[in-house]
Design an enzyme around this catalytic site. Structure first.
Site, short mmCIF file in Angstrom:
data_model
loop_
_atom_site.label_atom_id
_atom_site.label_comp_id
_atom_site.label_asym_id
_atom_site.label_seq_id
_atom_site.Cartn_x
_atom_site.Cartn_y
_atom_site.Cartn_z
N ASN A 114 0.87 -1.17 0.00
CA ASN A 114 0.00 0.00 0.00
C ASN A 114 0.91 1.22 0.00
O ASN A 114 1.60 1.48 0.99
CB ASN A 114 -0.92 -0.01 1.22
CG ASN A 114 -1.85 1.21 1.25
OD1 ASN A 114 -1.45 2.30 0.87
ND2 ASN A 114 -3.09 1.00 1.67
N GLU A 137 -3.95 1.87 -2.95
CA GLU A 137 -4.03 3.31 -2.70
C GLU A 137 -3.10 4.09 -3.63
O GLU A 137 -2.33 4.94 -3.19
CB GLU A 137 -3.76 3.66 -1.23
CG GLU A 137 -4.96 3.36 -0.33
CD GLU A 137 -4.96 4.19 0.95
OE1 GLU A 137 -5.58 5.27 0.93
OE2 GLU A 137 -4.36 3.76 1.95
N ASP A 161 -3.87 -5.10 0.90
CA ASP A 161 -4.13 -4.48 2.19
C ASP A 161 -5.50 -4.95 2.63
O ASP A 161 -6.52 -4.48 2.13
CB ASP A 161 -4.08 -2.95 2.06
CG ASP A 161 -4.44 -2.24 3.35
OD1 ASP A 161 -4.73 -2.94 4.35
OD2 ASP A 161 -4.45 -1.00 3.36
N ASN A 182 -6.74 -4.71 5.65
CA ASN A 182 -7.29 -3.88 6.73
C ASN A 182 -7.90 -4.72 7.84
O ASN A 182 -8.89 -4.34 8.47
CB ASN A 182 -8.29 -2.86 6.17
CG ASN A 182 -7.62 -1.54 5.80
OD1 ASN A 182 -6.81 -1.01 6.55
ND2 ASN A 182 -7.95 -1.01 4.63
N ASP A 206 -1.38 -6.41 5.97
CA ASP A 206 -1.09 -6.66 4.55
C ASP A 206 -0.68 -8.12 4.40
O ASP A 206 0.26 -8.58 5.05
CB ASP A 206 0.02 -5.72 4.08
CG ASP A 206 -0.39 -4.27 4.23
OD1 ASP A 206 -1.02 -3.74 3.29
OD2 ASP A 206 -0.09 -3.68 5.29
N ASP A 261 2.71 4.70 4.91
CA ASP A 261 2.52 4.17 6.25
C ASP A 261 2.53 2.64 6.28
O ASP A 261 2.50 2.04 7.35
CB ASP A 261 1.25 4.74 6.92
CG ASP A 261 0.02 4.74 6.03
OD1 ASP A 261 0.13 4.45 4.83
OD2 ASP A 261 -1.07 5.06 6.55
N HIS A 262 2.60 2.01 5.09
CA HIS A 262 2.71 0.54 4.99
C HIS A 262 4.09 0.15 4.45
O HIS A 262 4.68 0.88 3.65
CB HIS A 262 1.69 -0.01 4.01
CG HIS A 262 0.26 0.16 4.42
ND1 HIS A 262 -0.53 -0.89 4.83
CD2 HIS A 262 -0.53 1.25 4.48
CE1 HIS A 262 -1.75 -0.46 5.11
NE2 HIS A 262 -1.78 0.85 4.91
#
Length: 255
Positions: A7, A34, A145, A147, A216, A245-246
């Site tokens: 991501n 994303e 991802d 989530n 992930d 952030d991943h």
DNA sequence: ATGGTCGTGGTACGA
């Protein structure tokens, strides 16, 4: 055979990092989530110049998925067949002798919210689709991802996250329902240290303090799982300047 | 400390 998922939280911002990572990690297939780019804006030439074919399904500002492949891509699908959804979260391709499904599962915002209900409904439709895909034995891999942190060992502080979004029981049951189709969480096929995560909030120095979650995942079908040789998170790019952030997650196979 | 940081787009909103 190296498969990966990342991501990137805006491919516009992260393109140099993706090119850098491709150059060093050299995955055969990489799913991005994303991207936050319309298809007209997708950086096709820069990725081709790096030696990768690419498929993409994007929209303005939000969501957006892409698959990069060192070998030709065919049979591109951009939607869960039973779900009418304008949000660009799905990209399935055939490449390198695999069916490769790249997902950006809805975040869900907060337990009980409208977005949470959308997430659970989305996962139910996903399950129906994957059950059909798995009806015929094939080399299938699902990356993305998700989530969802599968278990408490995938959470830096399970008490703090107890029944919160990304960790709630209905979300975990929906993920387990997918795994019950015969899919394996490639990371857990191998011995791992404690405290290995793939996402850390930008706030509060979460990465430095390793306050993360493992959300992930790379899932493999029964035809593929015996060929796994490694599963890991490459945390290095999370420490780069202006990171996503991943971190990228990786599965390696021999066949 | 009850916040905090990013990305997008031009303001709040999503994550």
């Amino acid at each position: 055979m190296k498969l990966a998922s990342w991501n990137v939280n805006s491919l516009n911002v992260r393109l140099p990092q993706v090119l850098e990572w491709l150059d060093t990690a050299r995955p055969n297939l990489l799913g991005l989530q994303e991207t936050k780019l319309t298809d007209e804006c997708f950086p096709v030439e820069a990725i081709r110049a790096a030696g990768y074919e690419v498929a993409y399904s994007g929209q303005k500002t939000y969501n957006g998925v892409a698959v990069l492949s060192r070998s030709p891509i065919t049979d591109v699908l951009t939607d869960i067949p039973t779900l009418d959804d304008h949000q660009r979260r799905v990209l399935a391709v055939t490449a390198a002798g695999l069916r490769f499904i790249n997902l950006y599962v809805p975040n869900g915002q907060a337990v009980g919210s409208d977005k949470y209900a959308y997430k659970l409904d989305w996962l139910a439709h996903l399950r129906t689709w994957l059950a059909e895909e798995l009806a015929s034995p094939q080399r299938l891999v699902i990356v993305g991802d998700f989530n969802i942190a599968p278990r408490d060992q995938d959470v830096h502080d399970p008490q703090e996250w107890r029944e919160q979004v990304l960790c709630s029981t209905p979300e975990r049951e929906a993920l387990q329902h997918l795994l019950d189709l015969g899919l394996a969480d490639s990371f857990r096929r191998f011995p791992q240290k404690d405290g290995i995560f793939s996402w850390w909030d930008y706030r509060m120095n979460s990465f430095r303090r390793n306050r993360g979650l493992r959300i992930d995942l790379i899932l493999t079908s029964p035809a593929l799982t015996p060929s796994l040789t490694a599963g890991y998170v490459d945390q290095a790019p999370r420490g780069w300047a202006r990171p996503s952030d991943h971190a990228p997650v990786v599965a390696e196979l021999s066949f």
